[in-house]
Design a protein around this motif. Structure first.
Motif, PDB file in Angstrom:
ATOM      1  N   PRO A  32       4.034   1.800  -9.372  1.00 16.87           N
ATOM      2  CA  PRO A  32       4.607   1.280  -8.117  1.00 16.87           C
ATOM      3  C   PRO A  32       5.248  -0.094  -8.300  1.00 16.87           C
ATOM      4  O   PRO A  32       4.725  -0.953  -9.009  1.00 16.87           O
ATOM      5  CB  PRO A  32       3.387   1.211  -7.185  1.00 16.87           C
ATOM      6  CG  PRO A  32       2.204   1.144  -8.092  1.00 16.87           C
ATOM      7  CD  PRO A  32       2.571   1.923  -9.314  1.00 16.87           C
ATOM      8  N   MET A  50      -3.465  -4.429  -5.265  1.00 15.78           N
ATOM      9  CA  MET A  50      -3.899  -3.338  -4.401  1.00 15.78           C
ATOM     10  C   MET A  50      -5.246  -3.634  -3.745  1.00 15.78           C
ATOM     11  O   MET A  50      -5.455  -3.342  -2.562  1.00 15.78           O
ATOM     12  CB  MET A  50      -3.992  -2.032  -5.201  1.00 15.78           C
ATOM     13  CG  MET A  50      -2.680  -1.291  -5.304  1.00 15.78           C
ATOM     14  SD  MET A  50      -1.947  -0.974  -3.680  1.00 15.78           S
ATOM     15  CE  MET A  50      -3.277  -0.102  -2.874  1.00 15.78           C
ATOM     16  N   VAL A  74      -5.575  -3.836   0.302  1.00 16.02           N
ATOM     17  CA  VAL A  74      -6.478  -2.983   1.076  1.00 16.02           C
ATOM     18  C   VAL A  74      -7.376  -3.827   1.972  1.00 16.02           C
ATOM     19  O   VAL A  74      -7.613  -3.485   3.144  1.00 16.02           O
ATOM     20  CB  VAL A  74      -7.320  -2.095   0.132  1.00 16.02           C
ATOM     21  CG1 VAL A  74      -8.445  -1.412   0.903  1.00 16.02           C
ATOM     22  CG2 VAL A  74      -6.438  -1.055  -0.545  1.00 16.02           C
ATOM     23  N   LEU A  91       0.830  -1.200   0.000  1.00 12.82           N
ATOM     24  CA  LEU A  91       0.000   0.000   0.000  1.00 12.82           C
ATOM     25  C   LEU A  91       0.870   1.259   0.000  1.00 12.82           C
ATOM     26  O   LEU A  91       0.571   2.250  -0.687  1.00 12.82           O
ATOM     27  CB  LEU A  91      -0.915  -0.020   1.232  1.00 12.82           C
ATOM     28  CG  LEU A  91      -1.977   1.079   1.350  1.00 12.82           C
ATOM     29  CD1 LEU A  91      -2.927   1.052   0.173  1.00 12.82           C
ATOM     30  CD2 LEU A  91      -2.745   0.919   2.656  1.00 12.82           C
ATOM     31  N   THR A  92       1.976   1.212   0.727  1.00 10.64           N
ATOM     32  CA  THR A  92       2.876   2.361   0.810  1.00 10.64           C
ATOM     33  C   THR A  92       3.527   2.665  -0.528  1.00 10.64           C
ATOM     34  O   THR A  92       3.574   3.831  -0.961  1.00 10.64           O
ATOM     35  CB  THR A  92       3.967   2.104   1.871  1.00 10.64           C
ATOM     36  OG1 THR A  92       3.348   1.867   3.139  1.00 10.64           O
ATOM     37  CG2 THR A  92       4.907   3.286   1.992  1.00 10.64           C
ATOM     38  N   ILE A 106       1.843   5.209   7.090  1.00 15.54           N
ATOM     39  CA  ILE A 106       0.657   4.562   6.511  1.00 15.54           C
ATOM     40  C   ILE A 106       0.004   3.639   7.533  1.00 15.54           C
ATOM     41  O   ILE A 106      -1.231   3.580   7.639  1.00 15.54           O
ATOM     42  CB  ILE A 106       1.032   3.769   5.243  1.00 15.54           C
ATOM     43  CG1 ILE A 106       1.514   4.732   4.159  1.00 15.54           C
ATOM     44  CG2 ILE A 106      -0.151   2.956   4.736  1.00 15.54           C
ATOM     45  CD1 ILE A 106       0.489   5.756   3.725  1.00 15.54           C
ATOM     46  N   PHE A 139       2.478   1.866  -3.431  1.00 17.21           N
ATOM     47  CA  PHE A 139       1.453   2.302  -4.386  1.00 17.21           C
ATOM     48  C   PHE A 139       1.164   3.795  -4.208  1.00 17.21           C
ATOM     49  O   PHE A 139       1.118   4.546  -5.181  1.00 17.21           O
ATOM     50  CB  PHE A 139       0.177   1.484  -4.184  1.00 17.21           C
ATOM     51  CG  PHE A 139      -0.918   1.822  -5.167  1.00 17.21           C
ATOM     52  CD1 PHE A 139      -0.912   1.270  -6.433  1.00 17.21           C
ATOM     53  CD2 PHE A 139      -1.941   2.695  -4.824  1.00 17.21           C
ATOM     54  CE1 PHE A 139      -1.908   1.567  -7.351  1.00 17.21           C
ATOM     55  CE2 PHE A 139      -2.947   3.005  -5.725  1.00 17.21           C
ATOM     56  CZ  PHE A 139      -2.933   2.444  -7.003  1.00 17.21           C
ATOM     57  N   ILE A 140       0.988   4.215  -2.943  1.00 18.01           N
ATOM     58  CA  ILE A 140       0.719   5.635  -2.676  1.00 18.01           C
ATOM     59  C   ILE A 140       1.920   6.492  -3.061  1.00 18.01           C
ATOM     60  O   ILE A 140       1.776   7.566  -3.675  1.00 18.01           O
ATOM     61  CB  ILE A 140       0.361   5.836  -1.193  1.00 18.01           C
ATOM     62  CG1 ILE A 140      -0.980   5.140  -0.880  1.00 18.01           C
ATOM     63  CG2 ILE A 140       0.278   7.315  -0.850  1.00 18.01           C
ATOM     64  CD1 ILE A 140      -1.337   5.140   0.581  1.00 18.01           C
ATOM     65  N   ALA A 141       3.123   6.016  -2.727  1.00 16.82           N
ATOM     66  CA  ALA A 141       4.333   6.761  -3.078  1.00 16.82           C
ATOM     67  C   ALA A 141       4.496   6.858  -4.591  1.00 16.82           C
ATOM     68  O   ALA A 141       4.915   7.893  -5.126  1.00 16.82           O
ATOM     69  CB  ALA A 141       5.557   6.095  -2.459  1.00 16.82           C
ATOM     70  N   LEU A 167       2.074   6.924  -6.815  1.00 11.31           N
ATOM     71  CA  LEU A 167       1.122   7.922  -7.295  1.00 11.31           C
ATOM     72  C   LEU A 167       1.643   9.335  -7.060  1.00 11.31           C
ATOM     73  O   LEU A 167       1.406  10.245  -7.869  1.00 11.31           O
ATOM     74  CB  LEU A 167      -0.226   7.738  -6.590  1.00 11.31           C
ATOM     75  CG  LEU A 167      -1.013   6.465  -6.912  1.00 11.31           C
ATOM     76  CD1 LEU A 167      -2.298   6.420  -6.085  1.00 11.31           C
ATOM     77  CD2 LEU A 167      -1.349   6.392  -8.400  1.00 11.31           C
ATOM     78  N   MET A 168       2.352   9.537  -5.945  1.00 13.03           N
ATOM     79  CA  MET A 168       2.851  10.875  -5.601  1.00 13.03           C
ATOM     80  C   MET A 168       3.929  11.351  -6.578  1.00 13.03           C
ATOM     81  O   MET A 168       4.028  12.551  -6.871  1.00 13.03           O
ATOM     82  CB  MET A 168       3.403  10.872  -4.173  1.00 13.03           C
ATOM     83  CG  MET A 168       2.333  10.665  -3.105  1.00 13.03           C
ATOM     84  SD  MET A 168       3.030  10.404  -1.466  1.00 13.03           S
ATOM     85  CE  MET A 168       3.865  11.953  -1.180  1.00 13.03           C
TER      86      MET A 168
END
Length: 638
Positions: free
Chosen positions: A480, A492, A496, A467-468, A612, A470-472, A474-475
């Motif tokens: 990812p 993902m 989740v 999850l981390t 996260i 994936f978010i990173a 996107l940033m």
């Protein structure tokens, strides 16, 4: 200063033992030779031959998951029936009857899911046969199941364009024979040598050296100092030595006693006022094979105590030596698996990064608990009622803690056991300060990923790692990647679900319980602390932990069934999700590392991972915590 040295010692011992154990586990699960191979490999092969297991089988993730569910389901049914029928089965020297159906379901669900929540007192409810053949066996196999699922996920990261994740039956066999049995044999011997009971004798009734006087009436006593002491029926007044009249009492200074042991009655006199009392002259002493069960309950992050009061019982945890062994065992395998993971994926830095994220959270949690328990609360220090100074004494909040362990060992155990999905205790968490008790709850509510249970803690944390990244990703506008595998929508979605399974189980379960008629009758306290008792119970069940606020009476039909269902949901949904992720990753190709690839082994990734975990876990429970321990904390300041 001595307390700080204790904390450092406990953490250092954990790390020093976890590193070599992690290397050993990696060798076992990779099929490499170890110093025990000559002795144990023939036993392993014999199991395969008898059970007709194909050692080289490569199961798909769906078949692996089906095997896990069927195996666990059979264990659930067997343990359920064993409890119902224990009254007519051998191995029952106390003549205990069968367990009622709802409690049997709760206990079966608890031990099959590696939760070991107990709504009963073990020594007075379950026979030796049920304890050994039912609970101890599940302690081994439920722990082995969690580790097996973890290694299926590890193979998902390691394999390239393959569909097989290994054999569940091979993984289960190797873990039990090569890891859990030898480790727990050593620990059992150490515990038995340290004074933990290990026998098959029936319980004993022994005479007390100093009989105890218990109030037979409710009265108000006015000592010479002018204070008023309210004594309720059933309160302990004190003890005395046979042949003497002086009462050894913490509340009635200068009191005397006139005892008649034949009639089990007495009169306690304080400042000329007489109080009728009953005498307790004998003590029930449970016996049985405790050391062997205590060993696996700790190393397997099971937690179900042989005794009702768990590792606070002097026959289950008699001294500082056994306390150190049992406490270190709580996190030994979960911590070791971080180093195993790094070696298995051929990236030791990755294992260290995951370990550091867990370790930093553990140290912070331990620090909060320790400071709050040592500082105590304003009410304890009010008007000098309790001396909370640490001068020549433990000081702080010693309520609910054993004097032979003190605050440092009790606080460390509380942090370890709720960080792991263990649940064994050497002190009563119900008596902790509001913030100290809140941290024990929060560690469970985070998903038991701060080391967590054997296997399940690490695969839960790896879901947070996915999850981390994936978010990173996107940033920074990049696809990812984690350990050379591209993270896509399929992974993902399951990640989740794995991360949210615990919050869903806890919040839905406790929400229903909060409005269910009759649950309030199970609370030992009203108001914010009463709500904390209930929230802790569902946090413990949903976090696969098993510890409890001691004042909560969970042995009712509704609570037994609802808590049992919460345990099953929170255990098996993450397992299915983890295996689905493993199956998908195994079929992917490796992606070359470039200058733009997000590093998952540096300090920034460790920080993001912790963030996260706290974002998903802590914020999910903030409203509930605000109604319980946080409200209680601010009330204590008034």
């Amino acid at each position: 200063m001595m307390a700080i040295l204790q904390y450092i010692l406990y953490l250092a011992v954990l790390i020093l033992l976890a590193i070599p154990l992690g290397a050993y586990i990696k060798k076992v699960m990779s099929g490499e030779k170890t110093f025990l191979s000559k002795l144990l490999t023939p036993c392993e092969n014999a199991v395969y031959k008898v059970m007709r297991v194909d050692k080289d089988e490569q199961m798909s993730w769906k078949k692996y998951a089906i095997c896990v569910l069927i195996f666990s389901g059979i264990g659930l049914i067997f343990l359920f029936l064993l409890q119902l029928l224990q009254g007519v089965l051998p191995g029952n020297p106390e003549g205990l009857g069968g367990v009622k159906w709802d409690l049997a379901f709760n206990t079966a669900s608890s031990f099959v899911t590696n939760t070991n929540w107990q709504a009963y007192s073990g020594e007075s409810t379950l026979s030796y046969l049920t304890q050994a053949l039912g609970l101890t066996v599940q302690n081994f196999v439920s722990a082995a199941t969690g580790i097996a699922v973890l290694f299926a996920l590890i193979r998902g990261f390691v394999k390239v364009r393959e569909s097989g994740l290994g054999s569940f039956w091979v993984d289960l066999t190797r873990i039990i024979i090569h890891i859990l049995l030898p480790l727990n044999l050593v620990i059992s011997v150490l515990l038995a040598g340290g004074g933990v009971i290990q026998n098959l004798s029936g319980s004993k009734t022994v005479s007390l050296l100093e009989p105890i006087a218990v109030s037979a009436e409710t009265v108000t006593v006015k000592p010479d100092d002018g204070t008023e002491i309210i004594i309720n029926e059933g309160d302990i007044l004190g003890s005395y030595k046979r042949g003497e009249t002086e009462l050894n009492s913490d509340t009635l200074s200068g009191a005397s006693i006139s005892a008649d042991e034949d009639s089990h009655s007495a009169v306690v006199t304080c400042a000329g006022q007489a109080v009728k009392a009953k005498l307790v002259t004998e003590q029930f002493v449970p016996m049985g094979p405790a050391a062997s069960q205590v060993a696996i309950k700790q190393t397997g992050t099971n937690g179900g105590g042989y005794m009702g009061v768990n590792s606070a019982h002097p026959l289950e945890n008699p001294n500082a030596f056994t306390n150190l062994i049992e406490m270190t065992s709580l996190l030994l395998i979960p911590a070791a698996l971080c180093f195993t993971f790094g070696q298995a994926v051929r990236n030791k830095k990755q294992g260290i990064a995951i370990f550091m994220a867990m370790f930093i959270c553990l140290v912070i949690a331990l620090g909060v608990i320790a400071v709050n328990e040592q500082s105590a609360t304003p009410q304890l220090a009010q008007s000098g009622a309790v001396d909370i100074s640490a001068l020549d004494q433990a000081g702080g909040n010693m309520e609910g803690k054993e004097t032979r362990f003190g605050i440092a060992s009790s606080s460390t155990w509380a942090a370890y056991t709720t960080a792991a999905s263990n649940g064994s205790v050497n002190s009563m968490h119900d008596s902790y300060t509001p913030l100290g008790g809140m941290i024990t709850m929060l560690l469970m509510q985070l998903g038991e990923v701060i080391f967590g249970g054997v296997g399940c803690g690490l695969y839960g944390m790896l879901a947070f790692a996915i999850l981390t990244v994936f978010i990173a990703g996107l940033m920074v506008g990049r696809t990812p990647e984690f350990l050379g595998k591209k993270i896509e929508p399929f992974e993902m979605k399951w990640a989740v679900l794995v991360c949210l399974a615990t919050p869903i189980a806890i919040l839905v379960g406790s929400g229903i319980a909060a409005v269910f008629p009759g649950v309030a009758d199970s609370l030992n306290n009203s108001g914010a602390h009463g709500f904390s008792e209930m929230l802790y119970a569902y946090s413990s069940a949903g976090g696969n932990n098993g510890s409890a606020f001691a004042g909560f009476n969970a042995n009712t039909v509704f609570l037994n069934i609802s808590l049992g269902l919460v345990m099953l949901f929170a255990r098996f949904l993450p397992i299915i999700g983890t295996l689905a992720i493993a199956g998908s990753l195994a079929q992917k190709k490796l992606i070359a590392t470039t200058a733009g690839t997000l590093s998952t082994t540096n300090g920034l990734f460790v920080f993001l991972l912790i963030f996260i975990v706290l974002l998903v876990g802590a914020l999910s429970f903030f409203p509930a915590l605000a109604l319980g321990p946080i409200a209680e904390f601010f009330r204590s300041l008034v």
